[in-house]
Design an enzyme around this catalytic site. Structure first.
Site, PDB file in Angstrom:
ATOM      1  N   HIS A  92       0.851  -1.177   0.000  1.00 20.05           N
ATOM      2  CA  HIS A  92       0.000   0.000   0.000  1.00 20.05           C
ATOM      3  C   HIS A  92       0.890   1.230   0.000  1.00 20.05           C
ATOM      4  O   HIS A  92       2.043   1.184   0.428  1.00 20.05           O
ATOM      5  CB  HIS A  92      -0.882   0.006   1.245  1.00 20.05           C
ATOM      6  CG  HIS A  92      -2.095  -0.837   1.119  1.00 20.05           C
ATOM      7  ND1 HIS A  92      -3.129  -0.773   2.014  1.00 20.05           N
ATOM      8  CD2 HIS A  92      -2.452  -1.752   0.203  1.00 20.05           C
ATOM      9  CE1 HIS A  92      -4.084  -1.608   1.660  1.00 20.05           C
ATOM     10  NE2 HIS A  92      -3.691  -2.220   0.565  1.00 20.05           N
ATOM     11  N   GLU A 336      12.678  25.617 -12.756  1.00 17.98           N
ATOM     12  CA  GLU A 336      13.798  24.664 -12.610  1.00 17.98           C
ATOM     13  C   GLU A 336      14.666  25.049 -11.418  1.00 17.98           C
ATOM     14  O   GLU A 336      15.175  24.193 -10.697  1.00 17.98           O
ATOM     15  CB  GLU A 336      14.695  24.664 -13.852  1.00 17.98           C
ATOM     16  CG  GLU A 336      14.000  24.424 -15.157  1.00 17.98           C
ATOM     17  CD  GLU A 336      13.549  25.723 -15.832  1.00 17.98           C
ATOM     18  OE1 GLU A 336      12.956  26.583 -15.161  1.00 17.98           O
ATOM     19  OE2 GLU A 336      13.787  25.859 -17.032  1.00 17.98           O
ATOM     20  N   CYS A 365      19.107  29.139 -16.818  1.00 18.34           N
ATOM     21  CA  CYS A 365      18.903  27.806 -16.233  1.00 18.34           C
ATOM     22  C   CYS A 365      19.742  26.716 -16.890  1.00 18.34           C
ATOM     23  O   CYS A 365      20.070  25.713 -16.234  1.00 18.34           O
ATOM     24  CB  CYS A 365      17.430  27.412 -16.303  1.00 18.34           C
ATOM     25  SG  CYS A 365      16.403  28.424 -15.233  1.00 18.34           S
TER      26      CYS A 365
HETATM   27  N1  LIG Z   1      12.275  27.400 -18.393  1.00 23.22           N
HETATM   28  C1  LIG Z   1      11.716  28.488 -17.894  1.00 23.22           C
HETATM   29  C2  LIG Z   1      11.468  29.589 -18.696  1.00 23.22           C
HETATM   30  C3  LIG Z   1      10.846  30.689 -18.141  1.00 23.22           C
HETATM   31  N2  LIG Z   1      10.485  30.687 -16.865  1.00 23.22           N
HETATM   32  C4  LIG Z   1       9.722  31.801 -16.309  1.00 23.22           C
HETATM   33  C5  LIG Z   1      10.484  32.979 -15.832  1.00 23.22           C
HETATM   34  C6  LIG Z   1       9.472  34.074 -16.023  1.00 23.22           C
HETATM   35  O1  LIG Z   1       8.536  34.051 -14.957  1.00 23.22           O
HETATM   36  C7  LIG Z   1       8.730  33.679 -17.279  1.00 23.22           C
HETATM   37  C8  LIG Z   1       9.267  34.327 -18.523  1.00 23.22           C
HETATM   38  O2  LIG Z   1       8.707  33.692 -19.624  1.00 23.22           O
HETATM   39  P1  LIG Z   1       8.674  34.278 -21.105  1.00 23.22           P
HETATM   40  O3  LIG Z   1       9.977  34.042 -21.776  1.00 23.22           O
HETATM   41  O4  LIG Z   1       7.519  33.706 -21.839  1.00 23.22           O
HETATM   42  O5  LIG Z   1       8.451  35.780 -20.841  1.00 23.22           O
HETATM   43  P2  LIG Z   1       7.236  36.661 -21.234  1.00 23.22           P
HETATM   44  O6  LIG Z   1       5.972  35.886 -21.285  1.00 23.22           O
HETATM   45  O7  LIG Z   1       7.260  37.814 -20.330  1.00 23.22           O
HETATM   46  O8  LIG Z   1       7.717  37.088 -22.710  1.00 23.22           O
HETATM   47  P3  LIG Z   1       6.947  37.129 -24.114  1.00 23.22           P
HETATM   48  O9  LIG Z   1       5.664  37.858 -23.896  1.00 23.22           O
HETATM   49  O10 LIG Z   1       7.895  37.894 -24.988  1.00 23.22           O
HETATM   50  O11 LIG Z   1       6.768  35.714 -24.569  1.00 23.22           O
HETATM   51  O12 LIG Z   1       8.854  32.274 -17.334  1.00 23.22           O
HETATM   52  C9  LIG Z   1      10.733  29.575 -16.081  1.00 23.22           C
HETATM   53  O13 LIG Z   1      10.361  29.551 -14.915  1.00 23.22           O
HETATM   54  N3  LIG Z   1      11.383  28.503 -16.605  1.00 23.22           N
END
Ligand SMILES: Nc1ccn([C@H]2C[C@H](O)[C@@H](COP(=O)(O)OP(=O)(O)OP(=O)(O)O)O2)c(=O)n1
Length: 451
Positions: A92, A336, A365
């Site tokens: 379980h 990440e 990252c």
């Molecule tokens: N592997 C990833 C990639 C991004 N992020 C997070 C960091 C930010 O909170 C956000 C940023 O994402 P975007 O690149 O999509 O940024 P925007 O949405 O602001 O940009 P756009 O409108 O140009 O797509 O995502 C994350 O946690 N892990």
């Protein structure tokens, strides 16, 4: 009693509305509460794909996999998920937790997808867990079902199990709150039978509605990641050499399962615009007792502001025309990064450690992932090669030494962006919106306001 409703804390909701007044930045959309996230992850763990014999017809796969009635369990310590388990062929899921976590179970909160049996309960109480919550589905009866007895003895066993559970509950430490009643016999009976160290949830009338809505959320998220017709495909930046054989990827079903987990996590985002979720699983060298086989959770996370921040303390803006000082990028911890920082297991060089993330890893990252010893990444490359100014995705393509499996879902990533929400994602957001409204009503009632 700890009941799995959406529970935005008062401060969460207040700071959100306060921010609206102070700033022109958009407020983030409905978020899953932590409790709802844990509940949904436990329900989803019931469906963790089991390894099936190779001669099984592919068409039979879905019904075979999903007809398995395992029990899912989420182990939470300090408000963080430290274990995702499901019952194994012999054990379980409560027993699995005892074996996997041992003394580290002390002061943990456990979220079961079914009522734990008395055997699990006694060991968990003995281990000193803080709280046991469970989804009021059927009791976990899988061990009883394999006993060579007739139906009568099974129901007798179930009755004895229920009596033992009650005794364990009433003798347990006061800080242990066990929810031990399936909803099936009816709400009235439920209220009558709960007593002693149960603390009463005043909104039982919303019980079925809450359950229905939460299951709806899970179904929507799962539906947004298609099963067999798409999938994750290997994208090699470096061919395998005979000296360095590369580990095989997990099955499509497991990859999909883990990406759905990551997507659930993404609905805890603090980014007003895009939610990202990440889960890290590793493949142990020896077969485990878990229903996940040799796979075990290393860590998980979502994008959010640094721990301890008050909502609104940091810039929220991400519109490119705005003053760069007001943009979020320098402050947000990526999914990440949180998964690696708060991992509950070490990343072992000799094991295959896999990252499942709903958005392509960015340049910040990529070196972290490689440095941490991750061997495989399952993600989407929709943003790969883009330089958005404050965040760029240029290094993923040339990342060496990590196998990349790319999800071929046309709008897989787009769905995670709230501005683009369509189809399954918008139904998910609708469901979340309903939950949030429900919770808003509850908070309003608590404060004697008109709802
Ligand atoms: N592997 C990833 C990639 C991004 N992020 C997070 C960091 C930010 O909170 C956000 C940023 O994402 P975007 O690149 O999509 O940024 P925007 O949405 O602001 O940009 P756009 O409108 O140009 O797509 O995502 C994350 O946690 N892990």
């Amino acid at each position: 009693m700890y009941w799995p409703t959406v529970s935005h804390s008062m401060s969460e909701l207040q700071s959100c509305s306060g921010k609206r007044k102070q700033m022109s930045a958009q407020c983030h959309g409905p978020r899953l509460s932590k409790v709802n996230l844990f509940t949904l992850l436990s329900l989803w763990m019931e469906l963790f794909p089991k390894e099936e014999p190779e001669d099984i017809n592919q068409n039979d796969f879905v019904s075979l996999t999903y007809s398995t009635r395992g029990t899912g369990l989420v182990v939470v310590r300090d408000q963080r998920v430290v274990g995702l388990h499901c019952s194994g062929p012999e054990l379980h899921v409560g027993q699995v937790a005892v074996i996997r976590h041992g003394p580290r179970l002390a002061a943990s909160d456990l979220y079961f997808s079914r009522r734990p049996c008395a055997t699990c309960l006694k060991m968990l109480i003995n281990a000193g867990v803080s709280r046991i919550s469970f989804w009021p589905g059927d009791p976990e009866m899988s061990l009883l079902a394999v006993r060579p007895n007739g139906t009568d003895s099974i129901s007798q066993e179930a009755m004895l199990d229920a009596i033992a559970s009650e005794k364990l509950k009433s003798n347990s430490q006061p800080h242990i709150s066990v929810v031990v009643q399936p909803v099936a016999p009816g709400l009235q009976q439920f209220v009558e039978e709960t007593s002693g160290n149960f603390c009463m949830e005043p909104y039982f009338s919303n019980l079925r509605q809450n359950m229905r809505e939460l299951v709806g959320v899970l179904a929507s998220v799962a539906a947004s990641v298609p099963l067999l017709q798409h999938g994750f495909y290997r994208k090699d930046s470096q061919p395998a050499t005979s000296e360095q054989p590369q580990p095989q990827g997990v099955s499509q079903e497991i990859a999909r399962h883990c990406i759905v987990q990551a997507r659930l996590l993404a609905y805890r985002t603090e980014d007003p615009k895009v939610g990202v979720g990440a889960v890290i699983w590793a493949e142990g060298k020896s077969g485990g007792c878990d229903g996940t086989g040799r796979l075990y959770l290393v860590g998980c996370g979502y994008n959010a502001y640094p721990v301890g921040s008050e909502y609104g303390q940091y810039p929220q803006m991400d519109t490119k025309q705005q003053d760069r000082q007001r943009r979020k990028y320098r402050y947000i911890i990526h999914a990440e990064q949180n998964a690696l920082t708060f991992r509950s297991e070490e990343i072992r060089e000799e094991e295959n450690t896999m990252l499942f993330v709903t958005k392509c890893p960015c340049d910040e990252c990529v070196p972290l992932i490689r440095g941490a010893g991750i061997k495989q990444i399952y993600t989407t490359d929709l943003d790969s090669g883009k330089d958005k100014g404050d965040i760029s995705y240029l290094r993923f393509h040339s990342l060496q030494g990590v196998l990349k499996f790319i999800g071929h879902y046309s709008d897989f990533e787009k769905h995670m962006s709230k501005k683009d929400a369509q189809g399954p994602c918008s139904s998910m957001l609708n469901a979340l919106g309903m939950l949030q409204r429900h919770e808003g009503c509850r908070l309003a009632r608590e404060n004697k306001l008109q709802c």
